[in-house]
Scaffold this motif. Sequence first.
Motif, PDB file in Angstrom:
ATOM      1  N   LYS A 221      45.096  46.506  40.713  1.00  0.00           N
ATOM      2  CA  LYS A 221      45.042  45.071  41.153  1.00  0.00           C
ATOM      3  C   LYS A 221      46.454  44.563  41.190  1.00  0.00           C
ATOM      4  CE  LYS A 221      42.536  42.038  41.463  1.00  0.00           C
ATOM      5  NZ  LYS A 221      41.564  41.271  40.484  1.00  0.00           N
ATOM      6  N   THR A 246      40.941  51.563  41.417  1.00  0.00           N
ATOM      7  CA  THR A 246      40.402  51.139  40.206  1.00  0.00           C
ATOM      8  C   THR A 246      39.119  50.236  40.138  1.00  0.00           C
ATOM      9  OG1 THR A 246      41.592  49.069  39.978  1.00  0.00           O
ATOM     10  CG2 THR A 246      42.553  50.969  38.978  1.00  0.00           C
ATOM     11  N   ARG A 247      38.326  50.007  39.144  1.00  0.00           N
ATOM     12  CA  ARG A 247      37.126  49.215  39.379  1.00  0.00           C
ATOM     13  C   ARG A 247      37.503  47.769  39.650  1.00  0.00           C
ATOM     14  NH1 ARG A 247      32.888  48.003  34.459  1.00  0.00           N
ATOM     15  NH2 ARG A 247      34.203  46.406  33.882  1.00  0.00           N
ATOM     16  N   ASP A 248      38.678  47.134  39.068  1.00  0.00           N
ATOM     17  CA  ASP A 248      38.967  46.059  39.532  1.00  0.00           C
ATOM     18  C   ASP A 248      39.049  45.680  40.944  1.00  0.00           C
ATOM     19  OD1 ASP A 248      38.894  46.041  36.544  1.00  0.00           O
ATOM     20  OD2 ASP A 248      40.606  44.487  36.531  1.00  0.00           O
ATOM     21  N   GLU A 251      35.706  45.808  42.474  1.00  0.00           N
ATOM     22  CA  GLU A 251      35.068  44.455  42.169  1.00  0.00           C
ATOM     23  C   GLU A 251      35.606  43.418  43.088  1.00  0.00           C
ATOM     24  OE1 GLU A 251      35.181  43.764  38.111  1.00  0.00           O
ATOM     25  OE2 GLU A 251      33.503  45.248  37.660  1.00  0.00           O
TER      26      GLU A 251
END
Length: 341
Positions: A221, A246-248, A251
């Motif tokens: 992020k 990353t997951r963020d 998302e």
Amino acid sequence: MMEEYRGVWVFIEQNDGKIEGVSLELLGAGRKLADKLEVPLSGVLLGYKVKPLSQEVISYGADQVYVIDHEVMKDYRTESYMQAVINLAEKYKPEIFLYGATANGKDLASAVATDLSTGLTADTTMLDVELEKRLLEASRPAFGGNIMATILCKKHRPQMATVRPKVMKALEPDPRRQGEVIEEPITLKEEDMRTKVLKIVKDVTKKVNLADAHVVVAGGKGMGDLQGFQLIHELADTIGATVGGTRDVVEAGWLPHEQQIGQTGETITPKIYFAIGISGAIQHIVGMKNSEFIIAINKDPEAPIFDVATYGIVGDAMEIVPKLIKQFKEARERGGEISYV
Ligand SMILES: Cc1cc2nc3c(=O)[nH]c(=O)nc-3n(C[C@H](O)[C@H](O)[C@H](O)COP(=O)(O)OP(=O)(O)OC[C@H]3O[C@@H](n4cnc5c(N)ncnc54)[C@H](O)[C@@H]3O)c2cc1C
């Protein structure tokens, strides 16, 4: 009687006559457990025309291979594989039984555990044994990854666990290693099967193969927005690397889920891993910590990613990444080659 159960087993997953990497990794992990417990390590190999693969299983550390080589086992089906594995486990009574946490491995392990009324620890990241009670210590992140939980199966046998690909290390294969191949008969007949495999369609949509990449440039992020994240793509293009995140980031819609690294994404072990604008949450770390070289760029000197990094650069990625891209491009123009061996 729990004392009757002896030996460590690994389910050997093969597809089109090729053994999955995770099964070879599990033979490496299983070897250590078997040596500690002073019992044999066995592979369980099911399929059609798969018997010749037994030697490969032995070369990676097994003492024995139980083989069921029959047409009815040609393609994976829960019904036939589960029945075969249950029959073997009831006959030979292993104390520990490991499976790869692949789609088929997870499906099979859960069906077998339910039928044998035993426990199963999913997505294990560490394995050990407690010798006095011969207990398998299967550890995995729990409560959102904030703690590591060690799970025991005290009252039932076999003790079962699934382990993700790339978490354990395979042994160097030794083609001269000797072992025993035990062929088991099968009573299942094709006409008794309720499910038929009509056609296997390979997933061709998955364009990015993170698992096999030598170099991964991963962004978090800290890249600010989708436009800032383009720097990650540009750096990766310049050095011939694969992009992860990353997951963020996933998302936020900057990358598709197949490029997510971590607990709920891919676990990878490239030679070089760039972690740029990534804080280093435990759920991310578990997916990349075994990379050979980790180069982290973060403006926060306290960011946990620096705890696992081989090299750390503290600074603004928006300034550093363009400089890296420029340097790599110039090196290439000067005739330099980037190769990863
Ligand atoms: C059950 C569960 C499963 C999860 N699974 C995963 C998973 O599989 N993978 C995963 O990644 N996460 C996973 N997460 C989420 C995880 O906890 C973190 O929230 C996530 O990894 C943080 O992503 P990030 O590092 O991109 O963002 P942040 O934590 O927001 O970090 C951004 C970083 O960028 C730095 N930064 C900001 N601006 C700049 C700049 N200009 N230059 C340089 N550095 C800068 C900041 O200092 C910060 O360290 C999971 C969480 C849970 C609860």
